[in-house]
Design a protein around this motif. Structure first.
Motif, PDB file in Angstrom:
ATOM      1  N   LEU A   1     -48.461 -33.141  35.202  1.00  0.00           N
ATOM      2  CA  LEU A   1     -49.125 -34.426  35.367  1.00  0.00           C
ATOM      3  C   LEU A   1     -50.296 -34.559  34.402  1.00  0.00           C
ATOM      4  O   LEU A   1     -50.534 -35.629  33.842  1.00  0.00           O
ATOM      5  CB  LEU A   1     -49.611 -34.587  36.812  1.00  0.00           C
ATOM      6  N   ILE A   2     -51.025 -33.462  34.205  1.00  0.00           N
ATOM      7  CA  ILE A   2     -52.137 -33.487  33.242  1.00  0.00           C
ATOM      8  C   ILE A   2     -51.624 -33.823  31.848  1.00  0.00           C
ATOM      9  O   ILE A   2     -52.192 -34.662  31.143  1.00  0.00           O
ATOM     10  CB  ILE A   2     -52.866 -32.130  33.240  1.00  0.00           C
ATOM     11  N   LEU A   3     -50.537 -33.166  31.438  1.00  0.00           N
ATOM     12  CA  LEU A   3     -49.970 -33.418  30.124  1.00  0.00           C
ATOM     13  C   LEU A   3     -49.484 -34.850  30.002  1.00  0.00           C
ATOM     14  O   LEU A   3     -49.734 -35.522  28.990  1.00  0.00           O
ATOM     15  CB  LEU A   3     -48.810 -32.449  29.866  1.00  0.00           C
ATOM     16  N   SER A   4     -48.806 -35.358  31.030  1.00  0.00           N
ATOM     17  CA  SER A   4     -48.266 -36.713  30.992  1.00  0.00           C
ATOM     18  C   SER A   4     -49.380 -37.755  30.895  1.00  0.00           C
ATOM     19  O   SER A   4     -49.326 -38.669  30.072  1.00  0.00           O
ATOM     20  CB  SER A   4     -47.417 -36.959  32.244  1.00  0.00           C
ATOM     21  N   GLU A   5     -50.409 -37.614  31.742  1.00  0.00           N
ATOM     22  CA  GLU A   5     -51.501 -38.592  31.737  1.00  0.00           C
ATOM     23  C   GLU A   5     -52.323 -38.506  30.454  1.00  0.00           C
ATOM     24  O   GLU A   5     -52.754 -39.535  29.906  1.00  0.00           O
ATOM     25  CB  GLU A   5     -52.400 -38.381  32.954  1.00  0.00           C
ATOM     26  N   THR A   6     -52.547 -37.292  29.958  1.00  0.00           N
ATOM     27  CA  THR A   6     -53.309 -37.133  28.717  1.00  0.00           C
ATOM     28  C   THR A   6     -52.568 -37.766  27.550  1.00  0.00           C
ATOM     29  O   THR A   6     -53.169 -38.458  26.718  1.00  0.00           O
ATOM     30  CB  THR A   6     -53.553 -35.640  28.427  1.00  0.00           C
ATOM     31  N   ALA A   7     -51.261 -37.542  27.490  1.00  0.00           N
ATOM     32  CA  ALA A   7     -50.462 -38.136  26.414  1.00  0.00           C
ATOM     33  C   ALA A   7     -50.470 -39.654  26.510  1.00  0.00           C
ATOM     34  O   ALA A   7     -50.589 -40.350  25.490  1.00  0.00           O
ATOM     35  CB  ALA A   7     -49.027 -37.596  26.477  1.00  0.00           C
ATOM     36  N   THR A   8     -50.364 -40.196  27.730  1.00  0.00           N
ATOM     37  CA  THR A   8     -50.386 -41.654  27.905  1.00  0.00           C
ATOM     38  C   THR A   8     -51.678 -42.253  27.377  1.00  0.00           C
ATOM     39  O   THR A   8     -51.675 -43.297  26.707  1.00  0.00           O
ATOM     40  CB  THR A   8     -50.219 -42.009  29.396  1.00  0.00           C
ATOM     41  N   PHE A   9     -52.804 -41.589  27.639  1.00  0.00           N
ATOM     42  CA  PHE A   9     -54.102 -42.108  27.205  1.00  0.00           C
ATOM     43  C   PHE A   9     -54.247 -42.033  25.684  1.00  0.00           C
ATOM     44  O   PHE A   9     -54.577 -43.021  25.031  1.00  0.00           O
ATOM     45  CB  PHE A   9     -55.231 -41.317  27.878  1.00  0.00           C
ATOM     46  N   PHE A  10     -53.998 -40.874  25.109  1.00  0.00           N
ATOM     47  CA  PHE A  10     -54.280 -40.683  23.689  1.00  0.00           C
ATOM     48  C   PHE A  10     -53.213 -41.289  22.784  1.00  0.00           C
ATOM     49  O   PHE A  10     -53.465 -41.490  21.594  1.00  0.00           O
ATOM     50  CB  PHE A  10     -54.457 -39.190  23.380  1.00  0.00           C
ATOM     51  N   LEU A  11     -52.034 -41.595  23.334  1.00  0.00           N
ATOM     52  CA  LEU A  11     -50.999 -42.233  22.528  1.00  0.00           C
ATOM     53  C   LEU A  11     -51.123 -43.750  22.484  1.00  0.00           C
ATOM     54  O   LEU A  11     -50.336 -44.412  21.803  1.00  0.00           O
ATOM     55  CB  LEU A  11     -49.611 -41.862  23.067  1.00  0.00           C
ATOM     56  N   GLU A  12     -52.091 -44.306  23.192  1.00  0.00           N
ATOM     57  CA  GLU A  12     -52.277 -45.750  23.230  1.00  0.00           C
ATOM     58  C   GLU A  12     -52.661 -46.265  21.844  1.00  0.00           C
ATOM     59  O   GLU A  12     -53.704 -45.907  21.289  1.00  0.00           O
ATOM     60  CB  GLU A  12     -53.354 -46.107  24.253  1.00  0.00           C
ATOM     61  N   LYS A  13     -51.820 -47.098  21.246  1.00  0.00           N
ATOM     62  CA  LYS A  13     -52.067 -47.581  19.889  1.00  0.00           C
ATOM     63  C   LYS A  13     -53.243 -48.542  19.820  1.00  0.00           C
ATOM     64  O   LYS A  13     -53.936 -48.615  18.793  1.00  0.00           O
ATOM     65  CB  LYS A  13     -50.801 -48.244  19.333  1.00  0.00           C
ATOM     66  N   LYS A  14     -53.483 -49.280  20.901  1.00  0.00           N
ATOM     67  CA  LYS A  14     -54.640 -50.194  20.901  1.00  0.00           C
ATOM     68  C   LYS A  14     -55.939 -49.397  20.827  1.00  0.00           C
ATOM     69  O   LYS A  14     -56.905 -49.810  20.171  1.00  0.00           O
ATOM     70  CB  LYS A  14     -54.626 -51.060  22.156  1.00  0.00           C
ATOM     71  N   ARG A  15     -55.957 -48.245  21.485  1.00  0.00           N
ATOM     72  CA  ARG A  15     -57.142 -47.387  21.416  1.00  0.00           C
ATOM     73  C   ARG A  15     -57.407 -46.959  19.975  1.00  0.00           C
ATOM     74  O   ARG A  15     -58.545 -46.979  19.501  1.00  0.00           O
ATOM     75  CB  ARG A  15     -56.917 -46.156  22.309  1.00  0.00           C
ATOM     76  N   PHE A  16     -56.331 -46.606  19.253  1.00  0.00           N
ATOM     77  CA  PHE A  16     -56.488 -46.196  17.863  1.00  0.00           C
ATOM     78  C   PHE A  16     -56.940 -47.380  17.000  1.00  0.00           C
ATOM     79  O   PHE A  16     -57.815 -47.236  16.132  1.00  0.00           O
ATOM     80  CB  PHE A  16     -55.166 -45.641  17.330  1.00  0.00           C
ATOM     81  N   ALA A  17     -56.379 -48.563  17.252  1.00  0.00           N
ATOM     82  CA  ALA A  17     -56.762 -49.749  16.478  1.00  0.00           C
ATOM     83  C   ALA A  17     -58.227 -50.097  16.710  1.00  0.00           C
ATOM     84  O   ALA A  17     -58.947 -50.455  15.767  1.00  0.00           O
ATOM     85  CB  ALA A  17     -55.860 -50.926  16.847  1.00  0.00           C
ATOM     86  N   ASP A  18     -58.678 -49.993  17.944  1.00  0.00           N
ATOM     87  CA  ASP A  18     -60.093 -50.267  18.237  1.00  0.00           C
ATOM     88  C   ASP A  18     -61.000 -49.266  17.526  1.00  0.00           C
ATOM     89  O   ASP A  18     -62.085 -49.627  17.039  1.00  0.00           O
ATOM     90  CB  ASP A  18     -60.341 -50.210  19.743  1.00  0.00           C
ATOM     91  N   PHE A  19     -60.556 -48.015  17.469  1.00  0.00           N
ATOM     92  CA  PHE A  19     -61.334 -46.988  16.766  1.00  0.00           C
ATOM     93  C   PHE A  19     -61.482 -47.335  15.284  1.00  0.00           C
ATOM     94  O   PHE A  19     -62.585 -47.288  14.720  1.00  0.00           O
ATOM     95  CB  PHE A  19     -60.646 -45.635  16.939  1.00  0.00           C
ATOM     96  N   VAL A  20     -60.372 -47.722  14.651  1.00  0.00           N
ATOM     97  CA  VAL A  20     -60.412 -48.055  13.228  1.00  0.00           C
ATOM     98  C   VAL A  20     -61.297 -49.270  12.974  1.00  0.00           C
ATOM     99  O   VAL A  20     -62.089 -49.298  12.025  1.00  0.00           O
ATOM    100  CB  VAL A  20     -58.984 -48.288  12.689  1.00  0.00           C
ATOM    101  N   ASN A  21     -61.207 -50.275  13.843  1.00  0.00           N
ATOM    102  CA  ASN A  21     -62.013 -51.490  13.661  1.00  0.00           C
ATOM    103  C   ASN A  21     -63.502 -51.236  13.830  1.00  0.00           C
ATOM    104  O   ASN A  21     -64.330 -51.995  13.307  1.00  0.00           O
ATOM    105  CB  ASN A  21     -61.558 -52.569  14.646  1.00  0.00           C
ATOM    106  N   SER A  22     -63.848 -50.192  14.548  1.00  0.00           N
ATOM    107  CA  SER A  22     -65.265 -49.894  14.798  1.00  0.00           C
ATOM    108  C   SER A  22     -65.913 -49.094  13.665  1.00  0.00           C
ATOM    109  O   SER A  22     -67.126 -48.888  13.676  1.00  0.00           O
ATOM    110  CB  SER A  22     -65.405 -49.113  16.102  1.00  0.00           C
ATOM    111  N   LEU A  23     -65.134 -48.654  12.699  1.00  0.00           N
ATOM    112  CA  LEU A  23     -65.643 -47.763  11.662  1.00  0.00           C
ATOM    113  C   LEU A  23     -66.334 -48.522  10.538  1.00  0.00           C
ATOM    114  O   LEU A  23     -66.047 -49.693  10.283  1.00  0.00           O
ATOM    115  CB  LEU A  23     -64.486 -46.950  11.071  1.00  0.00           C
ATOM    116  N   GLU A  24     -67.227 -47.811   9.855  1.00  0.00           N
ATOM    117  CA  GLU A  24     -67.782 -48.319   8.616  1.00  0.00           C
ATOM    118  C   GLU A  24     -66.698 -48.240   7.540  1.00  0.00           C
ATOM    119  O   GLU A  24     -65.701 -47.532   7.687  1.00  0.00           O
ATOM    120  CB  GLU A  24     -69.003 -47.503   8.201  1.00  0.00           C
TER     121      GLU A  24
END
Length: 632
Positions: free
Chosen positions: A34-57
């Motif tokens: 369950l830890i592996l499944s939930e961790t993968a679900t969170f970090f694989l979220e593409k919107k999270r990655f897009a928000d990270f890129v948009n926040s960068l200098e």
């Protein structure tokens, strides 16, 4: 490229729990799946990655883009330091480390202990295309090299076939032989006068690695393997070259190659494309917004794509402003096959031939051997002369091949008659090297003459002397002779033809490709600046100038290269008595320590100028780091 899911699968259970807590907070006892499944679900979220890129200098976005575009190659920390301005180099490692901790990218160590950064394949699409476009003028003049590479390969092979290329005493191509090849390739001069040299290096590397060129007694020769390929599979020459090149430049990653190629599907500003291809050749300068660029300022793989005919350059007075995929590349991308080539051959009564470079490579090769080329353009003009024709015949063609050649070119009666007459001069009388077997014992000689299986391996019998044997059957004949009590000695072996290795063009062609190891899960800084500053003062590599032995100098330069540390050196040429000692500050970009003379490619500070520094010129050296750097 690595998968984020695979990365998480390889993570230790305690660290995986920490990542889960970072995403969801403490949630009490959970099973590992369950830890592996939930961790993968969170970090694989593409919107999270897009928000990270948009926040960068912007400089941070540039770094992330370069890392993801580097694909399976990855970029070393030291290479990424060259991609940002000096204002951000100290913050670069911290930024990359934080991005790795949040699983926006991953890293591993190479054999020198330096970190290599790569992206995750799940986020690749988010950075595949740039949203910034530059208006493209409609009146541009594009220069293409499409189809010329096939011809130039055949031409270089013909030089070897005719004995025009030699090796020098150091095992490299003789300077005059290299000059002959470069002088023949003139079509690329509107792009750059140096393009012909790059094309010759590329061709020589291909021919030597494929075993199509060998050397014997310091003479380069076209190997039977290469000639046989042109005869049987010449229509696949461009396909063969492409797959070899992708294997060299992309280590076989065809999808990565197509991704970068498709970025030029429509005309693009050369600066943006040059930045894309910098990831394959970080030894060149990362282009800024200044344009246009020249040939020598482009990464080698981008230059080679033009040489191969995959892209066209918009050129004005040797300045390159825009680039686009060639028509040939568009056809190749759509069909995944080599577009059919259209042969056009015309032989005139005045002994001239007009042949398109799209003709079969076998025809191009034979024509280059048997006639004299007058130009280097998509439509080649040859002159058929008796001396050149006979020289080509003497290089190793047999009568059937010459008959085929005469048929292919559909020569007028007067031309075909002259060619037949010249061929008779050569084929009408021959000196042949034979293998003679002399039998002293007349009884054994007679017995062998009556032995049918033996006579099948013999070209001719010589009464009172012996036999002319078939050389390929010599080992079988030796076995038969043993039954008659005869065991003749073996001849001293002649020097065999050798495939080329460790040549100058190999060094020019080579580009660094980091060795990727296991993913790093420790997320520790590469260098603790405070601890480093304290430790350096207690060693002989402190902030004071030191005279070092060559072995210690190697260690200091390797360390400075992997960490990007600024160096100070007192430099003097020991071979010049009038030379004075000068002080320089620089960072190390590339080290050449494989053989003497040792030297380094350095970036002078503050001039930001690349300088080739022989290590024997370094009298004393010191590291400029932390407090030491601030004092200067």
């Amino acid at each position: 490229m690595f998968s984020l899911q695979t990365f998480l699968d390889g993570m230790s259970k305690p660290l995986l729990r920490d990542m889960h807590a970072k995403a969801y907070g403490q949630k009490g006892l959970l099973n590992n799946s369950l830890i592996l499944s939930e961790t993968a679900t969170f970090f694989l979220e593409k919107k999270r990655f897009a928000d990270f890129v948009n926040s960068l200098e912007q400089w941070q976005k540039d770094c992330i883009s370069l890392i993801y575009l580097s694909g399976s190659r990855g970029l070393e920390l030291n290479e990424l330091r060259l991609a940002v301005s000096s204002d951000y180099r100290q913050a670069l490692e911290t930024f990359l480390l934080d991005a790795a901790k949040d699983l926006y990218l991953w890293r591993s160590k190479n054999d020198r202990g330096s970190f290599i950064y790569q992206g995750f394949e799940e986020f690749m699409e988010s950075l595949a295309k740039s949203s910034v476009t530059t208006p493209v003028p409609t009146n541009l003049r594009y220069v293409s090299n499409s189809g010329m590479l096939d011809w130039h390969i055949c031409e270089v092979l013909s030089f070897a076939q005719l004995g025009k290329m030699r090796m020098n005493g150091t095992g490299n191509l003789h300077r005059r032989s290299l000059q002959i090849a470069e002088e023949a390739i003139t079509y690329s001069r509107p792009v750059s006068t140096e393009a012909s040299h790059d094309e010759v290096i590329l061709i020589m590397q291909f021919l030597s690695e494929k075993g199509w060129l060998v050397h014997q007694n310091n003479l380069l020769q076209a190997s039977p393997t290469g000639i046989a390929f042109l005869k049987r599979s010449g229509f696949r020459l461009r396909h063969e070259f492409l797959h070899w090149w992708v294997g060299e430049r992309f280590h076989g990653d065809m999808e990565h190659f197509k991704q970068l190629l498709c970025a030029m599907e429509t005309p693009q500003d050369i600066v943006a494309i040059a930045r894309l291809f910098w990831i394959l050749d970080p030894s060149c300068r990362l282009p800024d917004d200044e344009r246009p660029l020249t040939w020598t300022s482009l990464a080698k793989p981008l230059r080679e794509l033009w040489i191969m005919g995959f892209i066209d350059f918009a050129v004005d007075r040797n300045n390159i402003s825009f680039v686009k995929m060639s028509d040939w590349a568009h056809q190749w991308i759509k069909s995944q096959m080599d577009p059919l080539q259209g042969a056009q051959i015309s032989t005139l009564p005045n002994f001239e031939m007009i042949i398109s470079v799209e003709s079969a490579p076998r025809v191009l090769f034979m024509t280059s051997c048997l006639a004299t080329v007058q130009n280097d353009e998509p439509y080649l003009r040859f002159i058929i002369k008796r001396d050149a024709y006979l020289e080509g015949l003497k290089s190793g063609f047999d009568e059937s091949e010459i008959a085929d050649f005469s048929h292919w070119i559909s020569a007028p009666t007067n031309v075909s008659g002259a060619m037949a007459e010249w061929a008779t001069c050569y084929f009408g009388a021959k000196f042949k090297t034979g293998r003679l077997l002399k039998i002293e014992n007349k009884e054994i000689q007679y017995a062998l003459f009556k032995f049918p299986q033996f006579m099948e391996m013999v070209e001719e019998s010589i009464p009172g002397y012996g036999f002319v044997i078939k050389q390929e059957k010599e080992s079988n004949i030796r076995e038969i002779l043993k039954h008659y009590g005869l065991e003749p000695a073996l001849d001293s072996p002649t020097e065999p033809a050798v495939i080329l290795r460790n040549t100058d063009w190999n060094k020019e062609f080579w580009l660094p490709w980091p060795t990727i190891t296991e993913p790093d899960y420790t997320f520790k800084p590469e260098l603790d600046n405070d601890m480093f500053s304290q430790a350096m003062g207690a060693t002989k590599y402190s902030g004071d100038y030191q005279r070092l032995e060559m072995y210690d100098l190697f260690k200091v330069l390797r360390y400075a290269r992997s960490t990007g540390t600024l160096l100070g050196a007192r430099i003097r040429n020991p071979e010049e008595k009038t030379s004075v000692t000068e002080e320089f500050q620089f960072t190390v970009q590339t080290l050449y320590l494989s053989k003497n003379p040792f030297h380094a490619e350095v970036l002078l500070n503050p001039q930001q100028k690349v300088f080739d520094l022989p290590l024997t010129h370094i009298e004393k050296i010191r590291l400029l780091h932390g407090d030491f750097a601030s004092k200067n």
